[in-house]
Design an enzyme around this catalytic site. Structure first.
Site, PDB file in Angstrom:
ATOM      1  N   ASP A  34       0.838  -1.207   0.000  1.00  0.00           N
ATOM      2  CA  ASP A  34       0.000   0.000   0.000  1.00  0.00           C
ATOM      3  C   ASP A  34       0.869   1.250   0.000  1.00  0.00           C
ATOM      4  OD1 ASP A  34      -2.822  -1.088   2.021  1.00  0.00           O
ATOM      5  OD2 ASP A  34      -1.981  -1.775   0.129  1.00  0.00           O
ATOM      6  N   GLU A  36       3.971   1.601  -1.239  1.00  0.00           N
ATOM      7  CA  GLU A  36       4.559   1.846  -2.567  1.00  0.00           C
ATOM      8  C   GLU A  36       3.515   2.431  -3.513  1.00  0.00           C
ATOM      9  OE1 GLU A  36       7.822  -1.436  -3.623  1.00  0.00           O
ATOM     10  OE2 GLU A  36       6.101  -2.254  -2.558  1.00  0.00           O
ATOM     11  N   SER A  83     -20.956  -6.653   9.415  1.00  0.00           N
ATOM     12  CA  SER A  83     -19.690  -7.028  10.049  1.00  0.00           C
ATOM     13  C   SER A  83     -19.882  -7.019  11.562  1.00  0.00           C
ATOM     14  CB  SER A  83     -18.591  -6.085   9.611  1.00  0.00           C
ATOM     15  OG  SER A  83     -18.946  -4.791   9.949  1.00  0.00           O
ATOM     16  N   GLU A 115     -16.760 -18.882  18.820  1.00  0.00           N
ATOM     17  CA  GLU A 115     -16.222 -19.461  17.581  1.00  0.00           C
ATOM     18  C   GLU A 115     -14.931 -18.746  17.185  1.00  0.00           C
ATOM     19  OE1 GLU A 115     -19.582 -18.625  15.022  1.00  0.00           O
ATOM     20  OE2 GLU A 115     -20.898 -19.273  16.652  1.00  0.00           O
ATOM     21  N   LYS A 117     -12.419 -16.728  14.987  1.00  0.00           N
ATOM     22  CA  LYS A 117     -12.653 -15.810  13.867  1.00  0.00           C
ATOM     23  C   LYS A 117     -11.558 -16.067  12.832  1.00  0.00           C
ATOM     24  CE  LYS A 117     -13.695 -11.021  12.808  1.00  0.00           C
ATOM     25  NZ  LYS A 117     -12.711 -10.786  11.763  1.00  0.00           N
ATOM     26  N   ASP A 119      -9.533 -15.642   9.537  1.00  0.00           N
ATOM     27  CA  ASP A 119      -9.309 -14.442   8.745  1.00  0.00           C
ATOM     28  C   ASP A 119      -9.349 -14.771   7.256  1.00  0.00           C
ATOM     29  OD1 ASP A 119      -8.865 -11.833   8.261  1.00  0.00           O
ATOM     30  OD2 ASP A 119      -6.724 -11.855   8.713  1.00  0.00           O
ATOM     31  N   ARG A 138     -19.583 -11.226  -0.040  1.00  0.00           N
ATOM     32  CA  ARG A 138     -20.235 -10.266   0.847  1.00  0.00           C
ATOM     33  C   ARG A 138     -20.504  -8.932   0.141  1.00  0.00           C
ATOM     34  NH1 ARG A 138     -18.007  -6.606   4.813  1.00  0.00           N
ATOM     35  NH2 ARG A 138     -19.666  -6.001   6.214  1.00  0.00           N
ATOM     36  N   GLU A 175     -16.930 -18.733   6.152  1.00  0.00           N
ATOM     37  CA  GLU A 175     -15.690 -18.076   5.755  1.00  0.00           C
ATOM     38  C   GLU A 175     -14.933 -18.910   4.730  1.00  0.00           C
ATOM     39  OE1 GLU A 175     -15.721 -15.320   7.231  1.00  0.00           O
ATOM     40  OE2 GLU A 175     -13.726 -14.421   7.081  1.00  0.00           O
ATOM     41  N   TYR A 219     -20.758 -20.984   9.583  1.00  0.00           N
ATOM     42  CA  TYR A 219     -21.016 -20.545  10.961  1.00  0.00           C
ATOM     43  C   TYR A 219     -22.350 -19.850  11.209  1.00  0.00           C
ATOM     44  CZ  TYR A 219     -18.567 -16.455   8.941  1.00  0.00           C
ATOM     45  OH  TYR A 219     -18.157 -15.433   8.141  1.00  0.00           O
ATOM     46  N   LYS A 307     -10.657  -9.459  19.490  1.00  0.00           N
ATOM     47  CA  LYS A 307      -9.438  -9.584  18.691  1.00  0.00           C
ATOM     48  C   LYS A 307      -8.259 -10.059  19.533  1.00  0.00           C
ATOM     49  CE  LYS A 307     -10.788  -8.208  14.631  1.00  0.00           C
ATOM     50  NZ  LYS A 307     -10.027  -7.428  13.738  1.00  0.00           N
ATOM     51  N   CYS A 401      -6.969  26.963  13.988  1.00  0.00           N
ATOM     52  CA  CYS A 401      -7.240  25.918  13.002  1.00  0.00           C
ATOM     53  C   CYS A 401      -6.242  26.045  11.847  1.00  0.00           C
ATOM     54  CB  CYS A 401      -8.667  26.055  12.490  1.00  0.00           C
ATOM     55  SG  CYS A 401      -9.010  24.991  11.082  1.00  0.00           S
ATOM     56  N   CYS A 404      -8.387  27.233   8.545  1.00  0.00           N
ATOM     57  CA  CYS A 404      -9.025  28.537   8.341  1.00  0.00           C
ATOM     58  C   CYS A 404      -8.529  29.608   9.308  1.00  0.00           C
ATOM     59  CB  CYS A 404     -10.545  28.405   8.458  1.00  0.00           C
ATOM     60  SG  CYS A 404     -11.095  27.992  10.110  1.00  0.00           S
ATOM     61  N   CYS A 425     -11.975  23.124  15.727  1.00  0.00           N
ATOM     62  CA  CYS A 425     -12.122  24.410  15.059  1.00  0.00           C
ATOM     63  C   CYS A 425     -13.527  24.908  15.394  1.00  0.00           C
ATOM     64  CB  CYS A 425     -11.961  24.193  13.552  1.00  0.00           C
ATOM     65  SG  CYS A 425     -12.416  25.633  12.587  1.00  0.00           S
ATOM     66  N   CYS A 432     -14.841  27.149   6.887  1.00  0.00           N
ATOM     67  CA  CYS A 432     -13.520  26.536   7.025  1.00  0.00           C
ATOM     68  C   CYS A 432     -13.367  25.544   5.875  1.00  0.00           C
ATOM     69  CB  CYS A 432     -13.409  25.816   8.365  1.00  0.00           C
ATOM     70  SG  CYS A 432     -11.879  24.872   8.527  1.00  0.00           S
TER      71      CYS A 432
HETATM   72  S1  IVH Z   1     -20.819 -13.953  12.147  1.00  0.00           S
HETATM   73  C1  IVH Z   1     -23.792 -10.576  11.519  1.00  0.00           C
HETATM   74  N1  IVH Z   1     -19.070 -15.770  12.785  1.00  0.00           N
HETATM   75  O1  IVH Z   1     -15.860 -11.787  10.559  1.00  0.00           O
HETATM   76  C2  IVH Z   1     -22.839 -11.698  11.823  1.00  0.00           C
HETATM   77  N2  IVH Z   1     -18.343 -13.995  11.357  1.00  0.00           N
HETATM   78  O2  IVH Z   1     -16.267  -8.797  11.143  1.00  0.00           O
HETATM   79  C3  IVH Z   1     -21.511 -11.535  11.187  1.00  0.00           C
HETATM   80  N3  IVH Z   1     -16.024 -14.148  10.620  1.00  0.00           N
HETATM   81  O3  IVH Z   1     -17.744 -10.705   7.818  1.00  0.00           O
HETATM   82  C4  IVH Z   1     -20.814 -12.756  10.851  1.00  0.00           C
HETATM   83  N4  IVH Z   1     -15.565 -16.035  11.682  1.00  0.00           N
HETATM   84  O4  IVH Z   1     -16.116 -12.646   7.487  1.00  0.00           O
HETATM   85  C5  IVH Z   1     -19.282 -14.635  12.099  1.00  0.00           C
HETATM   86  N5  IVH Z   1     -17.656 -17.475  13.418  1.00  0.00           N
HETATM   87  C6  IVH Z   1     -17.854 -16.348  12.733  1.00  0.00           C
HETATM   88  C7  IVH Z   1     -16.843 -15.716  11.958  1.00  0.00           C
HETATM   89  C8  IVH Z   1     -17.126 -14.529  11.291  1.00  0.00           C
HETATM   90  C9  IVH Z   1     -15.096 -15.092  10.872  1.00  0.00           C
HETATM   91  C10 IVH Z   1     -15.800 -12.953   9.778  1.00  0.00           C
HETATM   92  C11 IVH Z   1     -16.816 -12.749   8.686  1.00  0.00           C
HETATM   93  C12 IVH Z   1     -17.479 -11.438   8.966  1.00  0.00           C
HETATM   94  C13 IVH Z   1     -16.448 -10.768   9.806  1.00  0.00           C
HETATM   95  C14 IVH Z   1     -17.121  -9.766  10.721  1.00  0.00           C
END
Ligand code: IVH
Length: 670
Positions: A34, A36, A83, A115, A117, A119, A138, A175, A219, A307, A401, A404, A425, A432
């Site tokens: 990104d 570069e 999301s 569950e 997550k 990636d 999506r 996923e 999922y 996270k 500011c 302006c 500001c 502005c």
């Molecule tokens: S549930 C409305 N379950 O995370 C419910 N998402 O930031 C949303 N993801 O777009 C999805 N593992 O790509 C759900 N066990 C899991 C997941 C999961 C990965 C991803 C998915 C979603 C993103 C949300």
């Protein structure tokens, strides 16, 4: 260099930029970082500024960029693909649970489905009568790309399911990802496994997708004809039974303490996994509760992603820029020596606000620890004092500011009873320059007017050319003139005209949101639009300065009302709204008109049990009733909860409004 060489060098850069632009946007397979990419773009801009004879139709300063994937047909999701909000620590989780209790208005105990997550990128599979009929990416959450044939090449995805209990019409969501060891073979083409999955899945030719061993873990569901499941964990169990792959690490836990303990353990184990996991997803297990909780505009209230801790690196601060945002906030951004943090090159990092700089005593020239977690903007964690240069000076935050020159201020926040950390500001409105440009960008953004072809870059360009200075200018564009601009032509100008015309029909909530009033995001705009019902009522409220009435809306408080007042105190803001009302066709919200509470009006007083005001209001409206904020002859029912306001009851009695209990309201609904 003579003129010829300068031009040749410039055109080389433009061609290179175009190539990488296409690789990034259309093929999802960036071949340069990104950083570069940005450097290349900045170099082109620099050259254009320096030599005014340099022009190109495909320069990044004139072209709008590729629309993602012209390769596929589009398909609207029957249920939005949203999301998740992120949590980083226990406090965020406690807050998440608190919000749930507040929304439900009861301190109910519930379990969590937990569950991993993964990636990758999410996909939705539609099965009708047991057959896989279509599959979509999506996309923007509302509309995805039809990638059925590509998805069918993934071995984990069944084409037909013969189990008796498999629903007749269902979207299965999950996923798509690639194992780390399979990614190693593709390393030269993609920055990380996620990009690799996205790029391969969206190849034009499914035979290309087939060559890469993509995987799919299921999922959740989108559309489901008849939902007989009690819990998310039951659904996960059935998914496995029907032949889908589900995670072996799915669990059910009872409380946040257990979640945090599991997170800690899992965080260390994740490196042994065959695939990238960037956190854990916690979902309220009870599907009925999920249904009650519903969604905010971009995420479910019943789920959150916890996270894993971020990756970090050390770098040197080259400069501190002060950016001015739409609401006047002055945001310091540290430009750092580009550094690779977990596979991403970072050169800009957030310093949040003036207080943060003061607290951490961050100075230009300092060596700092920069952290990056998921999609969030990288931020400076701490200064390495030992490395500080002798001649370094404290950073002086500007008091005027930078755009302006107006005074700036830190406001008193009546909710926290503290002075805000953010300096702003004081210019409200379009005087502005930086605020004005940001306001216009907000006005045309996806969730507001959503004007295709009028991106942020074009707004900046049209601002510089004095074509757009206030929102209504957009509707007075001289398309003949635009088509003669460098980089534009008849086709792009008429495309723009088409999307601008299309944007003129807009719902009231989007319109209110588009004005960019501080504290009025799309949730609050929806609440106000639902209350006002029509643009005429909304204008009436402004004309007669009846702002205080907005306090009757559950969810709108002093902060929002004061902000609206301040916004309309500015004459230009007010004139813009009047002008826009002449140009746009602002639609009232369409609601189900034939529900059980048709033509009935309600008002609530006192605390309701097991349900918040916001939920009760949406329940009434879902059934075609409406909620009023004052007692009048128009009111049919006053619903009383615990500790009602006596004055309201008296007024209601006086004019013969029926007074009912919450259970009587439930009876009306059943
Ligand atoms: S549930 C409305 N379950 O995370 C419910 N998402 O930031 C949303 N993801 O777009 C999805 N593992 O790509 C759900 N066990 C899991 C997941 C999961 C990965 C991803 C998915 C979603 C993103 C949300």
């Amino acid at each position: 260099m003579d003129k010829f060489d300068i031009k040749k060098n410039y055109l080389n850069k433009i061609n290179k930029f175009q190539k990488h632009n296409k690789l990034y946007y259309e093929d999802s397979s960036p071949k340069i970082s990104d950083k570069e990419f940005d450097d290349l773009k900045n170099e082109i801009i620099r050259l254009e500024k320096k030599y005014n004879f340099l022009r190109s139709e495909i320069s990044p300063t004139t072209s709008i960029g590729f629309k993602p994937s012209k390769n596929f047909l589009k398909s609207k999701h029957r249920v939005q693909m949203l999301s998740l909000s992120n949590a980083f620590d226990e406090n965020d989780l406690l807050n998440f649970e608190k919000k749930i209790h507040n929304y439900l208005n009861e301190k109910i105990n519930f379990e969590y489905s937990v569950e991993p997550k993964i990636d990758g990128i999410s996909a939705s599979l539609t099965y009708k009568n047991g057959k896989l009929v279509s599959g979509t990416s999506r996309g923007d959450g509302n509309i995805g790309e039809l990638i059925t044939e590509n998805l069918k090449t993934i071995l984990d995805i069944p084409h037909e399911i013969k189990k008796k209990d498999f629903p007749k019409d269902i979207d299965i969501r999950g996923e798509v990802f690639i194992n780390k060891n399979d990614f190693v073979k593709l390393k030269n083409n993609f920055a990380n496994p996620r990009n690799a999955a996205s790029g391969t899945l969206r190849q034009k030719d499914p035979n290309e997708t087939k060559k890469i061993p993509l995987k799919f873990v299921a999922y959740t569901f989108g559309h489901l004809e008849k939902n007989n499941f009690k819990n998310q964990s039951d659904f996960l169990y059935s998914l496995k039974n029907w032949g889908f792959v589900t995670s072996d690490h799915n669990k059910v836990f009872k409380n946040i303490g257990e979640l945090v303990k599991f997170h800690k353990k899992f965080e260390n184990e994740r490196f042994n996994f065959e695939y990238d996991v960037d956190g854990l997803v916690y979902k309220v297990n009870d599907l009925n509760l999920q249904k009650r909780l519903g969604f905010t505009s971009n995420a479910p209230r019943w789920a959150i992603a916890h996270k894993f801790s971020a990756e970090s690196a050390y770098s040197e601060i080259l400069n501190i820029d002060i950016q001015v945002g739409r609401t006047g906030a002055l945001t310091p951004v540290a430009k750092v020596k580009p550094v690779n943090i977990g596979g991403v090159i970072v050169s800009n990092t957030s310093l949040h606000n003036e207080d943060e700089i003061k607290r951490k005593d961050i100075r230009i020239g300092d060596t700092v620890k920069v952290e990056r977690a998921g999609d969030v903007i990288p931020h400076v964690i701490e200064v390495d004092i030992k490395k500080r240069k002798k001649n370094s000076k404290k950073f002086v935050f500007p008091k005027k500011c930078p755009s302006c020159g107006s005074n700036t201020e830190k406001e008193y926040n009546s909710a926290t009873k503290k002075i805000d950390a953010v300096r702003r500001c004081t210019n409200e409105g379009y005087d502005c320059e930086k605020i004005a440009i940001e306001k216009i960008k907000h006005f045309i953004s996806k969730e507001a007017l959503n004007i295709d072809g009028l991106g942020k870059k074009v707004v900046e360009k049209f601002w510089d050319l004095k074509i757009i200075r206030v929102p209504q200018d957009i509707f007075k564009i001289n398309y003949e003139k635009i088509s003669n601009l460098d980089g534009w032509g008849k086709q792009s100008s008429s495309n723009l005209q088409y999307s601008i015309e299309k944007s003129k029909e807009i719902s009231l909530d989007r319109f209110i949101y588009s004005l960019g009033i501080r504290h009025i995001g799309n949730e609050n705009a929806k609440l106000i639009a639902e209350d006002s019902k029509s643009i005429l009522n909304f204008l009436d409220l402004i004309n007669k300065k009846k702002f205080q009435e907005l306090l009757n809306i559950d969810g709108i408080g002093e902060t929002q009302v004061n902000s609206i007042k301040k916004f309309f105190k500015n004459k230009l803001n007010y004139e813009i709204v009047l002008e826009l009302n002449k140009i746009l066709s602002i639609q009232s919200k369409k609601i189900n008109k034939n529900g059980k509470l048709k033509n009935k009006t309600f008002m609530f007083t006192g605390k309701l049990s097991n349900i918040s005001r916001a939920e009760a209001k949406s329940l009434v409206e879902k059934n075609s009733g409406s909620v009023l904020s004052t007692v009048s002859k128009k009111l049919n029912y006053l619903v009383i909860g615990e500790k009602p306001t006596n004055k309201k009851i008296e007024q209601a009695k006086k004019i013969g409004v029926e007074i009912i209990s919450q259970s009587a309201l439930n009876n009306l609904l059943n």
